[in-house]
Scaffold this motif. Sequence first.
Motif, PDB file in Angstrom:
ATOM      1  N   GLN A   1      -2.425  -7.630   8.711  1.00  0.00           N
ATOM      2  CA  GLN A   1      -2.122  -8.392   9.918  1.00  0.00           C
ATOM      3  C   GLN A   1      -1.587  -9.759   9.523  1.00  0.00           C
ATOM      4  O   GLN A   1      -1.872 -10.275   8.452  1.00  0.00           O
ATOM      5  N   TRP A   2      -0.862 -10.375  10.459  1.00  0.00           N
ATOM      6  CA  TRP A   2      -0.122 -11.593  10.145  1.00  0.00           C
ATOM      7  C   TRP A   2      -1.025 -12.721   9.646  1.00  0.00           C
ATOM      8  O   TRP A   2      -1.021 -13.044   8.463  1.00  0.00           O
ATOM      9  N   CYS A   3      -1.811 -13.341  10.497  1.00  0.00           N
ATOM     10  CA  CYS A   3      -2.642 -14.471  10.054  1.00  0.00           C
ATOM     11  C   CYS A   3      -4.088 -14.058   9.806  1.00  0.00           C
ATOM     12  O   CYS A   3      -4.898 -14.886   9.400  1.00  0.00           O
ATOM     13  N   TRP A   4      -4.420 -12.797  10.024  1.00  0.00           N
ATOM     14  CA  TRP A   4      -5.827 -12.398   9.886  1.00  0.00           C
ATOM     15  C   TRP A   4      -5.984 -11.110   9.074  1.00  0.00           C
ATOM     16  O   TRP A   4      -6.908 -10.337   9.270  1.00  0.00           O
ATOM     17  N   GLY A   5      -5.105 -10.942   8.093  1.00  0.00           N
ATOM     18  CA  GLY A   5      -5.189  -9.777   7.227  1.00  0.00           C
ATOM     19  C   GLY A   5      -5.921 -10.054   5.924  1.00  0.00           C
ATOM     20  O   GLY A   5      -6.427 -11.151   5.681  1.00  0.00           O
ATOM     21  N   GLN A   6      -5.954  -9.042   5.073  1.00  0.00           N
ATOM     22  CA  GLN A   6      -6.617  -9.122   3.773  1.00  0.00           C
ATOM     23  C   GLN A   6      -5.669  -9.548   2.660  1.00  0.00           C
ATOM     24  O   GLN A   6      -6.081  -9.747   1.516  1.00  0.00           O
TER      25      GLN A   6
ATOM     26  N   PHE B   1       9.374   4.257   5.821  1.00  0.00           N
ATOM     27  CA  PHE B   1       8.967   3.597   4.582  1.00  0.00           C
ATOM     28  C   PHE B   1       7.727   2.724   4.826  1.00  0.00           C
ATOM     29  O   PHE B   1       6.720   2.838   4.115  1.00  0.00           O
ATOM     30  N   GLU B   2       7.804   1.857   5.827  1.00  0.00           N
ATOM     31  CA  GLU B   2       6.679   0.957   6.108  1.00  0.00           C
ATOM     32  C   GLU B   2       5.428   1.736   6.492  1.00  0.00           C
ATOM     33  O   GLU B   2       4.319   1.409   6.049  1.00  0.00           O
TER      34      GLU B   2
ATOM     35  N   THR C   1       8.827 -16.709   4.709  1.00  0.00           N
ATOM     36  CA  THR C   1       9.858 -17.528   5.317  1.00  0.00           C
ATOM     37  C   THR C   1       9.427 -17.964   6.711  1.00  0.00           C
ATOM     38  O   THR C   1       8.529 -17.382   7.312  1.00  0.00           O
ATOM     39  N   GLY C   2      10.063 -18.963   7.222  1.00  0.00           N
ATOM     40  CA  GLY C   2       9.719 -19.433   8.561  1.00  0.00           C
ATOM     41  C   GLY C   2      10.715 -20.465   9.035  1.00  0.00           C
ATOM     42  O   GLY C   2      11.386 -21.134   8.246  1.00  0.00           O
TER      43      GLY C   2
ATOM     44  N   PRO D   1       2.763  -9.244   6.256  1.00  0.00           N
ATOM     45  CA  PRO D   1       3.884  -8.770   7.072  1.00  0.00           C
ATOM     46  C   PRO D   1       4.967  -9.841   7.187  1.00  0.00           C
ATOM     47  O   PRO D   1       4.672 -11.035   7.216  1.00  0.00           O
ATOM     48  N   ASN D   2       6.230  -9.395   7.245  1.00  0.00           N
ATOM     49  CA  ASN D   2       7.329 -10.354   7.335  1.00  0.00           C
ATOM     50  C   ASN D   2       8.366  -9.869   8.326  1.00  0.00           C
ATOM     51  O   ASN D   2       8.213  -8.819   8.946  1.00  0.00           O
ATOM     52  N   ASP D   3       9.436 -10.649   8.470  1.00  0.00           N
ATOM     53  CA  ASP D   3      10.437 -10.381   9.494  1.00  0.00           C
ATOM     54  C   ASP D   3      11.607  -9.550   8.994  1.00  0.00           C
ATOM     55  O   ASP D   3      12.565  -9.341   9.733  1.00  0.00           O
ATOM     56  N   VAL D   4      11.565  -9.093   7.746  1.00  0.00           N
ATOM     57  CA  VAL D   4      12.676  -8.314   7.205  1.00  0.00           C
ATOM     58  C   VAL D   4      12.242  -6.864   7.051  1.00  0.00           C
ATOM     59  O   VAL D   4      12.638  -5.991   7.817  1.00  0.00           O
TER      60      VAL D   4
END
Length: 558
Positions: A242-247, A502-503, A359-360, A260-263
């Motif tokens: 998860q984005w801000c609450w993953g392992q 793939f993901e 990235t951001g 996770p990312n935006d690409v």
Amino acid sequence: MMKLKMWKKFVSCILATGLVLPMTACNKQEQYIMEPGVANTDTSQTEFTIMGSISALSKGYDNNEVLKEMQEKAGIKIKWNVMSDSLGEQVNIRIAGRQLPDAFLGVGFNNYDITTYGSDGAFIDLTPYLTEEYMPNLTKILEENPDIRSAITMNDGCIYGLPAAEKMGTAGIGKEEDYSIYTIPQFSMINKAWLDDLGLEVPTTLDELHTALKAFKDNDMSAKYYGNDKGTTIPMSTGFDQWCWGQNIFYAGFGFTNWPNDVINDLVLNPDGKVEFICASDKYRKAITYFHDWYAEGLMDIEMFSQSDTQLISKCSQGYVGVSTWWYIEELMGDYAKDYVFLPILDGPDGTHNVTVRTGGAANSGSLSVTSACKSPANLLKFFDQWYEPENVMQLQYGPIGTYFIDKDENGVWNSISDEEAKDKFGKSAGELKSESEVHGPKLILSDYYNTTFKMEPRAIERLEDLYNFWMPYVDNTITYPVDCVYTEEELDVIDRYKTDFESSVSEQEGLWLKEGGPSDSEWNNYIDRLNDKCGMKELLEVYQNAYDRYMEAKQEK
């Protein structure tokens, strides 16, 4: 989302004869198809339907005073069809059946979606409307920021979505280097009160963290320290990928952080400019093997693969959890926040670590697309052009003047409400006020707005200070794959063909190995073969490498 090739071929044939207005499509809905680069000058439509996303805590867009005022100024009325759940599914149904709203808002289309639906005729080309006549505010921004125009222009030369970006970084709080607030999405934290009670120091390595987690479990610290029911202690709880609450932050001890990312997930850019999928590397295999042992020992929450962020917050705010990840300590831990401190980036078994930064702040065009069902795009875009006035986007992002923004400083810059003021006046935190008022969509916040229009919210300042002072010293290399790479149509076809499988395949296998153990040599070899033979890993790598090489070549030419 599916690519509607038959529709694309149909539209292409029609456009070859010139512009068409209107046209009957599937299910008898009229479509207004224009030749690329030509503006639709019809202004008869004044009522529009917009489908999109909304925060679960929002009071609704119908009651948003800022939106209502902008509609009145534009002389239009909008029917909002917005939802916080199942949006992607509903959008798919609408596009596949060609039952289109006038626009999609806050859906988060990626470049593949945008190009596909633009060339298919679902989304209109906005290029002819990006002029002083139609959208003066946005036109001025694009003239002053050509990088934004470049980022939202697809490979066919068309623009199918309005730009959105929040360029919030450490330069905005006076730092020499400018790191986006999204650079490290997961801040890990640990209950120091429990450590002190057990006579333990804050861990600096994964092995030390393992010792602490085992002590939390063996001593049932939730019950011992907070008086909760016996057996309620959860040594570590996070989400899974998860984005801000993953392992993912804990993988740094093995040389990567695959958040996770935006690409495309698990893609990393190496310092030599070569891309790779970290999920096919030896260090990834070692990390999964290592953390399975933690899971098997009951140190990682057995619900980490299925729980929602709300469930995680509930566990943490009741004092059950020793270690977790989130955007802020206070937001996650509630009344127990005073007992927690940041858990630093931890060295792995070989004594090293590496953080793959995220990235951001880059501009994207996936937040607002006007569809071919819109009879009078000029009228609707007149409304959205107001979103590009600094004081308007300020209120759409955070909340209205008089609620979230309460007064101005001596330089005429708006001050946001503090948590204490929000609780005294409204009985809720500043973050809750923001969630109730925020509008999803094409919000473009430029870095100078924090100096000229509104001050950065205190929570953002705090996070950027933490990012700069605590977390970035652990980062050795800040290179990251750019989110605004542009792909050819052939490359987009490859991405469409393989990306989802793939993901999904990587994520599913990662979860299985964490829970059940592995991989053995044969399992690992079969996994790599599947990624190559079934999930197009080699083809995807070639696409992302070529797109990046073109991106760098174009950047050097400017």
